[in-house]
Write a protein that holds these residues in place. Structure first.
Motif, PDB file in Angstrom:
ATOM      1  N   ILE A 165       0.831  -1.215   0.000  1.00 23.09           N
ATOM      2  CA  ILE A 165       0.000   0.000   0.000  1.00 23.09           C
ATOM      3  C   ILE A 165       0.858   1.255   0.000  1.00 23.09           C
ATOM      4  N   ALA A 166       1.873   1.302   0.854  1.00 20.74           N
ATOM      5  CA  ALA A 166       2.715   2.502   0.956  1.00 20.74           C
ATOM      6  C   ALA A 166       3.426   2.790  -0.365  1.00 20.74           C
ATOM      7  N   GLU A 167       3.947   1.745  -1.011  1.00 22.06           N
ATOM      8  CA  GLU A 167       4.644   1.932  -2.284  1.00 22.06           C
ATOM      9  C   GLU A 167       3.685   2.369  -3.384  1.00 22.06           C
ATOM     10  N   ASP A 177      -5.063  -5.287  -6.305  1.00 16.41           N
ATOM     11  CA  ASP A 177      -4.634  -6.582  -5.745  1.00 16.41           C
ATOM     12  C   ASP A 177      -5.666  -7.662  -6.061  1.00 16.41           C
ATOM     13  N   VAL A 178      -5.724  -8.056  -7.309  1.00 14.93           N
ATOM     14  CA  VAL A 178      -6.722  -9.013  -7.788  1.00 14.93           C
ATOM     15  C   VAL A 178      -6.573 -10.361  -7.093  1.00 14.93           C
ATOM     16  N   THR A 204      -3.872  10.567   0.030  1.00  9.75           N
ATOM     17  CA  THR A 204      -4.301  10.038   1.332  1.00  9.75           C
ATOM     18  C   THR A 204      -4.164   8.526   1.371  1.00  9.75           C
ATOM     19  N   GLU A 205      -4.030   8.025   2.575  1.00  7.47           N
ATOM     20  CA  GLU A 205      -3.931   6.576   2.743  1.00  7.47           C
ATOM     21  C   GLU A 205      -5.251   5.893   2.407  1.00  7.47           C
ATOM     22  N   SER A 206      -6.358   6.566   2.671  1.00  9.14           N
ATOM     23  CA  SER A 206      -7.649   5.933   2.366  1.00  9.14           C
ATOM     24  C   SER A 206      -7.824   5.726   0.862  1.00  9.14           C
ATOM     25  N   ILE A 207      -7.382   6.673   0.059  1.00  8.84           N
ATOM     26  CA  ILE A 207      -7.441   6.485  -1.389  1.00  8.84           C
ATOM     27  C   ILE A 207      -6.484   5.371  -1.806  1.00  8.84           C
ATOM     28  N   ALA A 208      -5.301   5.359  -1.209  1.00  3.46           N
ATOM     29  CA  ALA A 208      -4.327   4.301  -1.520  1.00  3.46           C
ATOM     30  C   ALA A 208      -4.909   2.930  -1.190  1.00  3.46           C
ATOM     31  N   LYS A 209      -5.599   2.812  -0.072  1.00  3.35           N
ATOM     32  CA  LYS A 209      -6.200   1.527   0.304  1.00  3.35           C
ATOM     33  C   LYS A 209      -7.275   1.109  -0.686  1.00  3.35           C
TER      34      LYS A 209
END
Length: 83
Positions: free
Chosen positions: A34-36, A57-58, A45-50
């Motif tokens: 997620i961070a990368e 991540d199929v 934002t982290e929420s968009i990244a998640k």
């Protein structure tokens, strides 16, 4: 016809740029967490990244492989192209 060729050129440029972003952030494992993903895509934002991570991540294994990443960005670029 010209618009289609121009859009295709932009799409290919975007895909190439995103593939380079993956390579620059994936490391030796050739995978993103997620961070990368957040850094690679410049997500604020982290929420968009998640949310994006969940889409990319199929396989559901907690990392995004190069194949998953490329397939996901191709789907997104295709949708953008359709307007």
């Amino acid at each position: 016809m010209f618009e289609s060729a121009a859009a295709s050129s932009i799409d290919q440029h975007l895909l190439d740029s995103l593939e380079r972003a993956f390579a620059n952030h994936a490391g030796d494992a050739d995978q993103l967490g997620i961070a990368e993903l957040r850094v690679a895509l410049g997500l604020r934002t982290e929420s968009i990244a998640k949310r994006m991570f969940a889409i990319f991540d199929v396989r559901g294994n907690g990392t995004i492989s190069r194949d998953e990443f490329i397939a996901a960005v191709r789907r997104l670029v295709a949708r953008i192209g359709r307007g």
